[in-house]
Design a protein around this motif. Sequence first.
Motif, PDB file in Angstrom:
ATOM      1  N   ALA A 159      42.845  15.398  71.833  1.00 30.39           N
ATOM      2  CA  ALA A 159      44.184  14.676  72.245  1.00 30.39           C
ATOM      3  C   ALA A 159      45.317  15.786  72.796  1.00 30.39           C
ATOM      4  N   ASP A 160      45.418  16.203  71.509  1.00 28.20           N
ATOM      5  CA  ASP A 160      46.287  16.847  70.813  1.00 28.20           C
ATOM      6  C   ASP A 160      46.372  18.360  72.379  1.00 28.20           C
ATOM      7  N   LEU A 161      44.858  18.681  72.699  1.00 28.25           N
ATOM      8  CA  LEU A 161      44.341  19.648  73.416  1.00 28.25           C
ATOM      9  C   LEU A 161      45.110  19.779  74.989  1.00 28.25           C
ATOM     10  N   ALA A 162      46.209  18.571  75.256  1.00 26.31           N
ATOM     11  CA  ALA A 162      46.178  17.653  76.521  1.00 26.31           C
ATOM     12  C   ALA A 162      47.350  19.448  76.845  1.00 26.31           C
ATOM     13  N   PRO A 163      47.759  19.498  78.744  1.00 24.14           N
ATOM     14  CA  PRO A 163      48.456  20.295  78.675  1.00 24.14           C
ATOM     15  C   PRO A 163      49.748  19.430  79.086  1.00 24.14           C
ATOM     16  N   SER A 164      50.715  20.464  78.842  1.00 23.55           N
ATOM     17  CA  SER A 164      52.237  19.105  79.306  1.00 23.55           C
ATOM     18  C   SER A 164      53.477  20.468  79.526  1.00 23.55           C
ATOM     19  N   VAL A 165      54.048  20.205  80.383  1.00 22.64           N
ATOM     20  CA  VAL A 165      55.281  21.438  80.695  1.00 22.64           C
ATOM     21  C   VAL A 165      55.613  22.002  80.701  1.00 22.64           C
ATOM     22  N   GLY A 166      55.667  23.261  80.390  1.00 23.92           N
ATOM     23  CA  GLY A 166      56.509  23.793  79.811  1.00 23.92           C
ATOM     24  C   GLY A 166      56.222  24.214  78.234  1.00 23.92           C
ATOM     25  N   ASN A 167      54.061  23.586  78.196  1.00 24.72           N
ATOM     26  CA  ASN A 167      54.208  24.076  76.458  1.00 24.72           C
ATOM     27  C   ASN A 167      55.001  22.917  75.628  1.00 24.72           C
ATOM     28  N   SER A 168      55.507  22.137  75.819  1.00 22.60           N
ATOM     29  CA  SER A 168      56.311  21.083  75.716  1.00 22.60           C
ATOM     30  C   SER A 168      55.760  20.328  74.063  1.00 22.60           C
ATOM     31  N   GLN A 169      54.099  19.711  74.735  1.00 24.69           N
ATOM     32  CA  GLN A 169      53.467  18.800  73.409  1.00 24.69           C
ATOM     33  C   GLN A 169      54.918  17.598  73.257  1.00 24.69           C
ATOM     34  N   PRO A 170      55.755  17.111  74.584  1.00 27.80           N
ATOM     35  CA  PRO A 170      56.101  15.826  74.541  1.00 27.80           C
ATOM     36  C   PRO A 170      55.743  14.298  73.717  1.00 27.80           C
ATOM     37  N   TRP A 171      54.989  14.638  73.488  1.00 29.01           N
ATOM     38  CA  TRP A 171      53.961  13.009  72.770  1.00 29.01           C
ATOM     39  C   TRP A 171      54.322  12.981  71.768  1.00 29.01           C
ATOM     40  N   ARG A 172      54.630  11.863  71.314  1.00 25.51           N
ATOM     41  CA  ARG A 172      54.790  11.131  69.867  1.00 25.51           C
ATOM     42  C   ARG A 172      54.502  10.004  69.416  1.00 25.51           C
ATOM     43  N   ILE A 173      53.336  10.404  68.116  1.00 24.08           N
ATOM     44  CA  ILE A 173      52.110   9.027  67.822  1.00 24.08           C
ATOM     45  C   ILE A 173      52.089   8.686  67.214  1.00 24.08           C
ATOM     46  N   VAL A 174      53.143   7.413  66.812  1.00 27.07           N
ATOM     47  CA  VAL A 174      53.280   5.931  65.864  1.00 27.07           C
ATOM     48  C   VAL A 174      51.537   5.371  65.584  1.00 27.07           C
ATOM     49  N   VAL A 175      51.023   5.302  64.321  1.00 27.54           N
ATOM     50  CA  VAL A 175      49.753   4.593  64.587  1.00 27.54           C
ATOM     51  C   VAL A 175      50.639   3.650  63.601  1.00 27.54           C
ATOM     52  N   VAL A 176      50.718   2.345  64.406  1.00 36.96           N
ATOM     53  CA  VAL A 176      51.091   0.925  63.729  1.00 36.96           C
ATOM     54  C   VAL A 176      50.017   0.062  62.371  1.00 36.96           C
ATOM     55  N   GLU A 177      50.941   0.474  61.130  1.00 32.91           N
ATOM     56  CA  GLU A 177      49.530  -0.769  59.977  1.00 32.91           C
ATOM     57  C   GLU A 177      49.993  -1.559  59.862  1.00 32.91           C
ATOM     58  N   SER A 178      51.570  -1.541  59.603  1.00 30.72           N
ATOM     59  CA  SER A 178      52.421  -2.618  58.947  1.00 30.72           C
ATOM     60  C   SER A 178      51.776  -4.123  59.828  1.00 30.72           C
ATOM     61  N   ARG A 179      51.750  -4.942  59.054  1.00 27.93           N
ATOM     62  CA  ARG A 179      51.089  -6.111  59.869  1.00 27.93           C
ATOM     63  C   ARG A 179      52.370  -6.938  60.076  1.00 27.93           C
ATOM     64  N   GLU A 180      53.596  -6.706  59.846  1.00 21.90           N
ATOM     65  CA  GLU A 180      54.744  -7.689  60.504  1.00 21.90           C
ATOM     66  C   GLU A 180      54.844  -6.948  61.356  1.00 21.90           C
ATOM     67  N   ARG A 181      54.875  -5.117  61.858  1.00 20.22           N
ATOM     68  CA  ARG A 181      55.572  -5.031  62.738  1.00 20.22           C
ATOM     69  C   ARG A 181      54.166  -4.827  64.044  1.00 20.22           C
ATOM     70  N   ARG A 182      52.963  -5.500  63.974  1.00 20.16           N
ATOM     71  CA  ARG A 182      52.248  -5.384  64.384  1.00 20.16           C
ATOM     72  C   ARG A 182      52.709  -6.865  65.336  1.00 20.16           C
ATOM     73  N   ASP A 183      52.628  -7.600  64.553  1.00 17.42           N
ATOM     74  CA  ASP A 183      52.757  -9.274  64.705  1.00 17.42           C
ATOM     75  C   ASP A 183      53.958  -9.892  65.644  1.00 17.42           C
ATOM     76  N   GLN A 184      54.951  -8.748  65.443  1.00 17.71           N
ATOM     77  CA  GLN A 184      56.171  -8.742  66.496  1.00 17.71           C
ATOM     78  C   GLN A 184      55.666  -7.528  67.216  1.00 17.71           C
ATOM     79  N   VAL A 185      55.473  -6.850  67.542  1.00 15.49           N
ATOM     80  CA  VAL A 185      54.687  -6.540  69.447  1.00 15.49           C
ATOM     81  C   VAL A 185      53.874  -7.955  69.727  1.00 15.49           C
TER      82      VAL A 185
END
Length: 220
Positions: free
Chosen positions: A52-78
Motif C-alpha cells: 500500500a505504501d507504494l501508492a502515489p501521492s501529491v508531491g510525494n508527500s505520503q500523507p497517510w498515517r495508519i493506526v493499527v487498533v489493537e486495544s479491545r477497549e478502543r475497539r469497543d468505543q469505535v
Amino acid sequence: MPAETEGLAARPCFSEEFRREFEDLLRWRRDVRRFRKDPLSAHELEYLLQMADLAPSVGNSQPWRIVVVESRERRDQVIASFDMENEAAAQQFEPDKALQYRQLKLAGLKEAPVHLAIFSDENPSQGHGLGRATMQETLAYSTVSMIHTFWLAARTARIGVGWVSILDPELVSSILQVDDSWRLVAYLCVGYPEEEHMDPELERARWQARSPLETRLFRR
C-alpha cells in the motif's frame, strides 16, 4: 546502450492473461462485511502495508498515517460510535426504507481480526507543499489512493477489507489519541471473508444496483 533504451528494456510487459486477471481483481475487490475470526499473521499484514505504501501521492508527500487498533477497549468505543451513528442514519429514512436499512450488514467491526484507522496528515512536511497550494484536498485523495492499493493487494491474498464510514471522525480521533493535524479518512476492517461474492452486497440486498458508465461520462 542509451538510458532511454535501458528504461524501455526494464519496463515490465503485462500479458493479455494478466490484464484479464487484473479485471477479475477489480470485480472481485468488493467491500467485505462478513469475516471469519481467524487471525491475520503479522507478516501478512506487514506485506500488505508495504504494498500500500507504494501508492502515489501529491508531491510525494505520503500523507497517510495508519493506526493499527489493537486495544479491545478502543475497539469497543469505535463499535459504540458505529452503533450510535448507524441508528441516527436509520432515522433519516421513511419507515419502510429505515426497516430495510437496519437489515443491512454495514460493518464487520465485531468479527474482523484487524482494525486499521487511516488518517491523512493535513500538514505534512514531506513534499514541501508541492501540488496542493490550490487543492489542499489532494492530500486526502492521496490517502484514498493508498487505501485502494491496500485493498487490491489484500484481495490478491484472498483477504477481505471493509470500509466503515458510519462513524464520528472526531470521536474516533479522540479515542485513538492522534495528532490534531490528522484527518480520519477511513476505518478498515481486515480479515478472511466468511463468504465470497463477485457482486456488491448492497446490490444483493436490493438497496442499490450499479449504474452504467454512460450515466457518469460527459464530454465538453
